[in-house]
Design a protein around this motif. Sequence first.
Motif, mmCIF file in Angstrom:
data_model
loop_
_atom_site.group_PDB
_atom_site.id
_atom_site.type_symbol
_atom_site.label_atom_id
_atom_site.label_comp_id
_atom_site.label_asym_id
_atom_site.label_seq_id
_atom_site.Cartn_x
_atom_site.Cartn_y
_atom_site.Cartn_z
ATOM 1 N N GLY A 85 0.777 -1.221 -0.009
ATOM 2 C CA GLY A 85 0.050 -0.102 -0.037
ATOM 3 C C GLY A 85 0.864 1.264 -0.138
ATOM 4 O O GLY A 85 1.856 1.220 -0.736
ATOM 5 N N LEU A 86 0.339 2.547 0.609
ATOM 6 C CA LEU A 86 0.898 3.600 0.567
ATOM 7 C C LEU A 86 2.413 3.661 1.247
ATOM 8 O O LEU A 86 3.202 4.358 1.001
ATOM 9 C CB LEU A 86 0.155 4.635 1.421
ATOM 10 N N SER A 87 2.662 2.562 2.242
ATOM 11 C CA SER A 87 3.791 2.568 3.075
ATOM 12 C C SER A 87 4.966 2.065 2.380
ATOM 13 O O SER A 87 6.244 2.338 2.754
ATOM 14 C CB SER A 87 3.357 1.657 4.173
ATOM 15 N N MET A 88 4.684 1.483 0.974
ATOM 16 C CA MET A 88 5.971 1.063 0.219
ATOM 17 C C MET A 88 6.824 2.131 -0.211
ATOM 18 O O MET A 88 8.151 1.824 -0.135
ATOM 19 C CB MET A 88 5.152 0.311 -0.942
ATOM 20 N N ILE A 89 6.155 3.261 -0.173
ATOM 21 C CA ILE A 89 7.310 4.332 -0.714
ATOM 22 C C ILE A 89 7.934 4.865 0.309
ATOM 23 O O ILE A 89 9.238 5.551 0.298
ATOM 24 C CB ILE A 89 6.430 5.550 -1.334
ATOM 25 N N LEU A 90 7.775 4.554 1.741
ATOM 26 C CA LEU A 90 8.691 4.796 2.877
ATOM 27 C C LEU A 90 9.631 3.430 3.301
ATOM 28 O O LEU A 90 9.907 3.511 4.147
ATOM 29 C CB LEU A 90 7.876 5.565 4.012
ATOM 30 N N GLY A 91 9.394 2.274 2.557
ATOM 31 C CA GLY A 91 10.460 1.233 2.712
ATOM 32 C C GLY A 91 9.411 -0.156 3.145
ATOM 33 O O GLY A 91 10.130 -0.961 3.626
ATOM 34 N N GLY A 92 8.027 0.117 2.972
ATOM 35 C CA GLY A 92 7.262 -1.058 3.573
ATOM 36 C C GLY A 92 7.296 -1.945 2.267
ATOM 37 O O GLY A 92 5.914 -2.427 1.982
ATOM 38 N N CYS A 93 8.311 -2.453 1.702
ATOM 39 C CA CYS A 93 8.309 -3.580 0.691
ATOM 40 C C CYS A 93 9.807 -4.070 0.912
ATOM 41 O O CYS A 93 10.717 -3.751 1.579
ATOM 42 C CB CYS A 93 7.761 -3.131 -0.644
#
Length: 806
Positions: free
Chosen positions: A444-452
Amino acid sequence: MPNASKTAKQLLESALSMTKKRAFWLSAGFFIALLLIDLAFPFRVNPRYSTLVTASDGTVLHAFLNEEDKWRLYTELDEITPLLRQTILQKEDRYFYYHFGINPVSVGRALAKNLTTGRRTSGASTITMQVVRLLEPRKRTYGSKIIEMLRAMQLEWHYSKDEILQLYLNLIPYGSNVEGIKSASMLYFGKLPQVLSLAEITTLTIIPNRPSSLRLGRKNPYIVQERNKWLRRFEKAALFDPQVIEDALREPLRAERREAPKLAPHLAIRLRKQYPQLPIVRSTLVPARQTQAEQLTRNYVNRLRSMNIHNAAVVVINNETMNVEAYVGSADFNNPYDGGQVDGVRAVRSPGSTLKPLLYAVGFDKGLITPKTALNDVPTNFGGFEPENFDRRFNGKVTVEFALANSLNIPAVKVLSDLTPSVLIDYLKKADFQTVKKQSAGLGLSMILGGCGVTLEELTRLFAAFAHEGQWKGLHYTMDDKLNAPSSPALLLAGKGSRKTSHPKDENARAEGVGERLISPEATYLITSILTQVTRPDLPNNFDNTYHLPRIAWKTGTSYGKKDAWSIGYNRRFTVGVWVGNFSGAGVPELNGANIATPLLFDIFNTLDYNSPTGWFKSAPDVVRRKVCAESGDVPSEFCTHQLLDYAIMGVSSTRKCQHVKWVFTDPTGQRSYCTECLPDSGYIKKLYPNLAPELIAYYELNRVPYAKIPPHNPACTRVLEVGAPVIISPNDGSEYFLEGQQLQLACQAANDVKEVYWYLNDRLYQKTSPQQPLFVTPPLGKVKISCSDDKGRNTDVRINVIAVN
């Protein structure tokens, strides 16, 4: 008498004809018998070689034991020098190129000598027969000798003389688990066969016949005596110039058992697993760059150990060829305590902020933003997700270029929210992010902050696309990326069908491939321009205002919990990726991309490409300059008095007019505002006010930032419900709520022209919804302020008291 003479002549001719026919049929029968024997008992040539990984220039990097735990390094045909060929043939088989696997003269002489002496004094084995014996060991009997002869003819039938000689040099024993002249040359002299001297070649020539008594490194004086005997024989045979012989006789023997080469271990292990069928894998590594990268990484991590930071990984890509020229999987492969054998280049880690350049590039290509587009860096709730900046501070209204250069989180999440995560995921899939492909359903949106999950290899390859004007290309780890297993391993290992490594012109041809378009050249140029700025917080403290700063575009990243520090940079020639952290996953308070990973990135660039003459990136064709409003980044309207230049992509970037201000009807004193339904007859004025987003107004109010407020709406207006601020119908103002695991419903009534409302809990934006959509929240205990603002900037507050039920 004439008739009798004629009859005798006919009889003679008939006899000769019969003899020829019998000879022909005997020969044909013998040939057919040999063919049937060859088909029934094929000679399988399939020796198991050690894997040897070399650098791009042929330098040996790493050698592995074969499946039988033997050192059997593969000697290529071009490594058999004329000097080596002459020496080995003079000693073992002078008529090698003239016989068919068996030397009848030698066999006859040996048989006669053995019969006269009553014991076996000579075997008369040719090099071909010795190859048979090495491949199929048997007891030394006359029956075994006959089989060896038949097998030797089979070998000669299927392989050329050079291939048989190559097999012999690959199989001859040197004692212990060392086999083949290349293995002995590397392990005892530390060099390849083609650079051996005559004295060293002669030494290696005499060992195989007596590997037990002539032990290199242990019986060197005795070996020198035996070596010199053969050198004198070569002199008598006039095989070499007398002066060459004299020099070889005086040469000391410096043979000792050495360690096998173990450079670039992580990549070597990777290539061995990837190409298990190949005895020699020629990698793309450049020895000087690999050594420099390893030393810099090891020394740098040693300085970080006092901070409880124990490892790092580095990848260096040549942008012209996409060859990986340096590959450092860890700071010290031989350090088991810190996970030195873990390959940090392929380890899956959180990327922190390193995906933001791709996000903004996609935003440029979709026409959503330009570098001067204004974004709000204020507390924002994205459906329950409330991101914070790395420094836990907010900057209010900022531009896209400021947000990227300063790696702000909330603007990035806002852009991703507008773009939708699925769009960015598709781009990452196109760039071959394997873990993202597996995780895509839950991202989701957290991926751009390292959530992947990403790897250093994937990130560095992505940034190399920025150096290629947005074209994504695969990495090359070998000089021939089309390596495939040959149809017959035997052919490869015997010399037939072996694949030659590509020449430099071949790799240039591969590099000239178009690649796959990931982002446009225009968006790439805009991202590169932003990432080249040096006035930014991710510039390491000790590099500020220093001549040691390389001219590169770079981006840093720090994962949640400070477990991973990243710094990826590129210029025209190279793309370098750096990861620093602990393989154990332990976080460190001091760990961050700017001050921990970037200094190593700068050191590597300054070492590899200091003051590069290659030049810098040129502007893309459709990048244009235009004036925009400084307040919004949009095309100026008649009210935009403060304008500045911005980049835009022709035909792509939005051309919407700026709406950063709006007309408001107020009384002459500016104490009260009116809608069109309640304009007074006594007089009013029309005045411009900032058209601020509700979350920005809340931020200004909370932090007491002065701004031009729209006066309160006329309280005497009879159409407050229809055209005024939203009316909160749930919860009730001033009520107490006893909650036991339930959620509280938020609902409002708004004017017909309102499309979105913004809900706040204690002045922090919680979520935006449509006016008709009820929202369920879990409020904090105690006194709670609930606010609802519409997209016109009108606001209503209620206050409740939330009590927990025990």
